[in-house]
Design a protein around this motif. Structure first.
Motif, PDB file in Angstrom:
ATOM      1  N   THR A  52      -6.103   6.583  -2.901  1.00  9.27           N
ATOM      2  CA  THR A  52      -6.405   7.983  -3.167  1.00  9.27           C
ATOM      3  C   THR A  52      -7.452   8.479  -2.194  1.00  9.27           C
ATOM      4  N   LEU A  53      -7.860   7.548  -1.336  1.00  7.66           N
ATOM      5  CA  LEU A  53      -8.910   7.838  -0.378  1.00  7.66           C
ATOM      6  C   LEU A  53      -8.366   8.702   0.762  1.00  7.66           C
ATOM      7  N   ASP A  54      -9.149   9.666   1.191  1.00  8.34           N
ATOM      8  CA  ASP A  54      -8.781  10.474   2.344  1.00  8.34           C
ATOM      9  C   ASP A  54      -9.178   9.714   3.622  1.00  8.34           C
TER      10      ASP A  54
ATOM     11  N   PHE B 161     -18.340   3.288   2.432  1.00  7.15           N
ATOM     12  CA  PHE B 161     -17.161   3.343   1.562  1.00  7.15           C
ATOM     13  C   PHE B 161     -17.215   2.220   0.533  1.00  7.15           C
TER      14      PHE B 161
ATOM     15  N   THR C  78      -5.299   1.339  -6.816  1.00 11.50           N
ATOM     16  CA  THR C  78      -4.028   2.053  -6.919  1.00 11.50           C
ATOM     17  C   THR C  78      -3.125   1.690  -5.747  1.00 11.50           C
TER      18      THR C  78
ATOM     19  N   THR D 127      -9.012  10.308   6.698  1.00  8.78           N
ATOM     20  CA  THR D 127      -9.634  10.991   7.823  1.00  8.78           C
ATOM     21  C   THR D 127     -11.087  11.320   7.514  1.00  8.78           C
ATOM     22  N   PHE D 128     -11.523  10.995   6.301  1.00 10.83           N
ATOM     23  CA  PHE D 128     -12.885  11.338   5.917  1.00 10.83           C
ATOM     24  C   PHE D 128     -13.888  10.553   6.752  1.00 10.83           C
ATOM     25  N   PRO D 129     -14.901  11.241   7.292  1.00 16.76           N
ATOM     26  CA  PRO D 129     -15.830  10.566   8.200  1.00 16.76           C
ATOM     27  C   PRO D 129     -16.831   9.686   7.455  1.00 16.76           C
ATOM     28  N   ILE D 130     -16.389   8.527   6.999  1.00 18.15           N
ATOM     29  CA  ILE D 130     -17.296   7.630   6.303  1.00 18.15           C
ATOM     30  C   ILE D 130     -17.093   6.239   6.891  1.00 18.15           C
TER      31      ILE D 130
ATOM     32  N   MET E 133     -19.605   2.447  -2.439  1.00 21.45           N
ATOM     33  CA  MET E 133     -19.229   3.291  -3.581  1.00 21.45           C
ATOM     34  C   MET E 133     -18.794   2.435  -4.769  1.00 21.45           C
TER      35      MET E 133
END
Lengths: 267, 295
Positions: A83-85, A95, A79, A87-90, A98
């Motif tokens: 759409t990924l956050d 990532f 996209t 700040t997400f701790p990954i 996935m």
């Protein structure tokens, strides 16, 4: 990839839009498997809407999209806005992994093959060594590289890229364009929404010029003529800020759709 | 002097060795740290900390109706709380998605309605002691049934999180992608909300409806200042939650404070401390030039 000549995507009288405002209308056409297709057009021409429609995120107002040889949930769709956050701790490795969801789902254990494929995809986008970097610490270009690795692992016969190079440095564009070429030589169909016409001319053999409707479709040089581009611009300007496609005289198909709808409602 | 006597002379250990109710409180807090805190980590990562708050308040009227029907009965209040919690978890999300009211306002409305309804229902029959008991819990009076309930909820939620970890993580960090590739998105969402409700009910018995969220959110937020990947985040949060519980219980014993608020305040203190000294806190991360210059 399958040696299958039926079109991987086919539109029939397709109209797509939001909240009763069509964004593209009455599209006909098909995309043969293995095509490397660019979609270009003025702002608000409905390019992203079309990709969303193909990805199955928008129900057509009218007409149909036929997929052949790929299921909706297997389409790799990059996209425009992640759409990924962020700040997400990954970390990068997790990532990107996935992307293997189709093969491993929610519960299956990652095996050595999976680890190897993840490493390969990271090498292909030039992120080797950053496996354990949280995605929030990546630069814009690096994040886009990671998203391409994610797409690569999805191993889809149909790849949709929406403005993949906006606000990305030239080096990254160069590397990622090479990856797109490679996907294409592997027999995958790639459909990209792009702005940079020079890039389209040098990388994409086929182009669809869109301004709410198909202006031209075919070999890139034949489509991106001064005349066609002017027409697309004019059409965009005529429709002002392009709040929606103009109202069409109801065609037979629409009449049928309306009748079916009413019949359904009252029956 | 026997070993037990020696240990009992250590001020940090003696209350737990001498008094069964302190040991029970400790066991209850351990169960909550293991069960509720990991849930809190994901609530925080999904930016739903306030939803947790709203749901915990929603438990109040449900538990109050259970109380009205059966008195201070653990099963009745648990079932009442469960029903009310699930209802609000579904309603709050549904209203925000399908109307002009945004999620924060939607949660606030449910929060206020539930709290006032709960207090009203309890005061219809009970004493103010009962009200305090429900609002602030009774960690120092956990009986066997309550402890078993806490342990069962904690076990269930640990197993569920372990099994569904990949799903929950993806649902947190890229829900749009999950929705495209899998039909499990809804299962992940509602399953997770069910875990939130379960753990809040567990927390409600120990810490009361007002502070059950404390042991979920405070340690999780504090852990965010120390580590930046999921697995360590969960472990650090659990450790902080349990450490805070122990300190809180000791404070309540020696200084004679109400135990629930003492625990939650200690967790709050740990949060503030983490904010100041944690390597990812606003102070430290601003001062350090990100390892750019060698010394």
């Amino acid at each position: 990839m399958k040696a299958d000549n039926a079109a991987i995507v086919r539109f029939e009288n397709l109209t797509l839009g939001y909240n009763h405002h069509p964004a593209v209308h009455h599209l006909h056409g098909e995309v043969a498997p293995g095509t490397l297709l660019a979609i270009v057009g003025p702002n608000g021409a409905g390019k992203s809407t079309l990709l969303k429609g193909i990805a199955g995120e928008l129900r057509p107002f009218q007409g149909t999209i036929h997929l052949h040889g790929v299921r909706k949930e297997n389409i790799a769709y990059l996209t425009q806005q992640s759409t990924l956050d962020n700040t997400f701790p990954i970390v990068v490795q997790d990532f990107v992994a996935m992307g293997l969801w189709r093969h491993f789902g929610a519960f299956r254990r990652f095996d050595a093959t999976a680890e190897r494929r993840i490493a390969e995809s990271l090498a292909a986008v030039g992120l080797t060594g950053l496996e354990n970097r949280p995605i929030g610490q990546l630069s814009g270009g690096q994040l886009q590289r990671a998203r391409f690795a994610h797409v690569m692992l999805q191993d889809s016969p149909l790849v949709l890229l929406d403005e993949p190079y906006s606000a990305i440095d030239a080096n990254t564009v160069h590397d990622l364009a090479g990856l797109v070429r490679r996907w294409n030589t592997e027999g995958r169909t790639v459909i990209s929404v792009l702005h940079d016409l020079e890039h389209v001319r040098s990388e994409y053999p086929e182009t669809l010029l869109l301004a709410r409707e198909v202006i031209a479709r075919g070999p890139t040089e034949a489509v991106l003529t001064a005349e066609n581009l002017k027409r697309a611009r004019q059409l965009a300007e005529e429709q002002g800020e392009l709040v929606g496609a103009p109202v069409c005289a109801a065609d037979e198909d629409a009449e049928q759709a309306i009748h079916a709808h009413l019949g359904h409602k009252h029956g | 002097m026997s070993l037990v006597d020696t240990l009992a002379s250590v001020p940090v250990l003696s209350p737990f060795i001498e008094f069964a109710f302190m040991r029970r409180a400790l066991a209850g807090c351990l169960a909550l740290s293991l069960g509720a805190t990991p849930i809190g980590v994901f609530l925080m990562l999904r930016r739903m900390s306030l939803a947790g708050d709203a749901i915990s308040h929603a438990i109040l009227p449900g538990a109050a109706i259970g109380y009205l029907l059966a008195g201070l009965s653990l099963p009745a209040m648990t079932i009442g709380g469960l029903v009310a919690g699930v209802a609000v978890a579904l309603l709050a999300g549904g209203v925000a998605r399908n109307s002009v009211i945004k999620e924060d306002a939607s949660l606030a409305t449910f929060y206020l309605i539930s709290l006032s309804a709960g207090v009203l229902i309890i005061s219809m029959r009970g004493s103010s002691v009962d009200l305090l008991h429900i609002l602030f819990g009774s960690v120092l009076a956990l009986d066997d049934t309550a402890l078993l309930l806490l342990a069962a909820f904690a076990s269930l939620s640990i197993v569920a999180i372990a099994a569904g970890l990949r799903l929950i993580v993806l649902e947190c960090c890229d829900p749009a992608y999950l929705a495209r590739i899998s039909h499990l998105g809804a299962v992940a969402h509602y399953g997770f909300m069910a875990l939130v409700v379960l753990n809040l009910i567990g927390g409600f018995h120990a810490l009361g409806t007002l502070m059950a969220v404390g042991i979920m959110i405070l340690p999780s937020a504090a852990a965010r200042f120390w580590v930046q990947t999921i697995a360590p985040l969960i472990l650090v949060a659990i450790a902080l939650a349990f450490a805070g519980s122990v300190v809180g219980l000791l404070l309540s014993y020696y200084v004679d404070l109400p135990a629930g608020p003492a625990i939650v305040l200690t967790l709050g203190g740990l949060y503030l401390l983490s904010m100041i000294v944690g390597p990812l806190g606003p102070l430290v991360s601003r001062r350090r030039p990100r390892w750019h210059f060698t010394r």
